[in-house]
Write an enzyme that holds these catalytic residues in place. Sequence first.
Site, mmCIF file in Angstrom:
data_model
loop_
_atom_site.group_PDB
_atom_site.id
_atom_site.type_symbol
_atom_site.label_atom_id
_atom_site.label_comp_id
_atom_site.label_asym_id
_atom_site.label_seq_id
_atom_site.Cartn_x
_atom_site.Cartn_y
_atom_site.Cartn_z
ATOM 1 N NE ARG A 245 5.126 -5.195 4.239
ATOM 2 C CZ ARG A 245 6.324 -4.891 4.737
ATOM 3 N NH1 ARG A 245 6.442 -4.599 6.026
ATOM 4 N NH2 ARG A 245 7.396 -4.893 3.965
ATOM 5 C CE LYS A 270 6.452 -9.279 2.528
ATOM 6 N NZ LYS A 270 6.123 -8.488 1.322
ATOM 7 C CG HIS A 342 0.671 -3.429 -0.414
ATOM 8 N ND1 HIS A 342 1.117 -3.677 0.867
ATOM 9 C CD2 HIS A 342 1.765 -3.500 -1.198
ATOM 10 C CE1 HIS A 342 2.414 -3.897 0.843
ATOM 11 N NE2 HIS A 342 2.843 -3.793 -0.389
ATOM 12 N NE ARG A 345 4.740 -1.515 2.377
ATOM 13 C CZ ARG A 345 5.559 -1.358 3.413
ATOM 14 N NH1 ARG A 345 5.191 -0.593 4.424
ATOM 15 N NH2 ARG A 345 6.749 -1.915 3.430
ATOM 16 C CG HIS A 368 11.099 -2.063 1.934
ATOM 17 N ND1 HIS A 368 11.004 -1.139 0.904
ATOM 18 C CD2 HIS A 368 9.877 -2.645 2.001
ATOM 19 C CE1 HIS A 368 9.793 -1.189 0.385
ATOM 20 N NE2 HIS A 368 9.090 -2.086 1.037
ATOM 21 C CE1 TYR A 377 6.237 0.830 -3.858
ATOM 22 C CE2 TYR A 377 8.240 0.624 -2.563
ATOM 23 C CZ TYR A 377 6.909 0.319 -2.757
ATOM 24 O OH TYR A 377 6.253 -0.487 -1.873
#
Length: 409
Positions: A245, A270, A342, A345, A368, A377
């Site tokens: 990120r 994050k 992003h 990513r 994640h 995705y």
Amino acid sequence: MTQKQLLRRDIIKICKKECLRYKLSSNYTSMLLQGGRSLVKFMQEKNANDYTPDVGLEFRIYVHGIRTKKYADEISRVIDMLNSFIDSKLFVFQKQTPKYFPGIFGQYVVEYIEYLKTETNLKMSSIKIYEHSLSMFSQKMHHAGVDLETISLEHLLNFFSSLQNMKQENVKNVKNFLRYMKDHGIIKHDLLLDYIRPTRYIKEKVPSYYAKEEVLQIENSVNRHSTKGKRDYAMLLLASRLGLRSADIRNLKFSDIDWDRNEIHIRQIKTQKEVILPLLDDVGVSLIDYIRNARPQTSLKEIFVSFTPPYRVITSATFSTMVAKYVFKSGIKCDGKHHGSHTLRHSLATNLLGSNVSVPTISSILGHSTTESTKKYLTINLSSLLNCSHDVPSVEDNFYKQEGGVFYV
């Protein structure tokens, strides 16, 4: 203190001089000059020849009424710089954009915020969210010419629908403020607030992404022989090859890299989840090239810093603008797609999925917390979705021709 006079025709010249004076980056300078040109056009339409803080405030409100908040905040920074110039004050270019509460509603917002601070047990973080929501609300109402007597349910619905995201806290905060106004007799008619229901925030349904060849084209658009290009290339690879990120790239420290084991160890900003990623050859070489041949001599622990003193960590806006620049420079088709960091990513995740890499593995690479975050995705990988499909069973013709049935002709 007497303010300096600033004429409309001199605004761009002063912007350029101030940017040189503060040694601002080329990206930041471009943003301020874009704001300056928009301001000049605004003043021309208003037949305003002299710049004053009141003109600046009117421009800020106007921009926030017609553009997204992020874009409006960015180009409105030129107002802060010009106000600092005419008041002979230093321009603090990294401070957060201040909140503005114009018009009749703005007056009562200030009173309401003070009430929240003194009469409630709300945390300051919650009050800051109120300030953000009510700043947008007072600006929109002022720009639309709405006052205490004319405000209606329709105005409120139009305001909420104009927000980029109709977040629940925005609806709740504005409704609480208006109930406060009603309870204190400031607004006398019923606004039917109970009819306003916040909708859940829905993320972008189809994340933007680029194919492997397009990502490679973006990387190859960087001039790796220049000092700035060496830094930009290393940052791009961390996003495109490892899927980091923006915040994790910008705050990457020397201590995060284990050169002996060729690994990167970070705690994601994050999620606060610890992630270990392989230091791929291309990524490692680009980092070494930047550190040895381009990085300024500074005591900062972060690897990626600005090139002009005072040296500082790369900001989110600078990195996002930098990525967008190379996306456009590469010549790939990006109409209707996002082009920030992003997106790289997203592209990595999508291309891994297209190479039959499992969802748990991709989840681990991206850091994640759960595989549910990774499954979004799948919405843009049609071949993977087709693999999950089942054959439709055949149906006899007499089923459709049966008498009395819903398909009877």
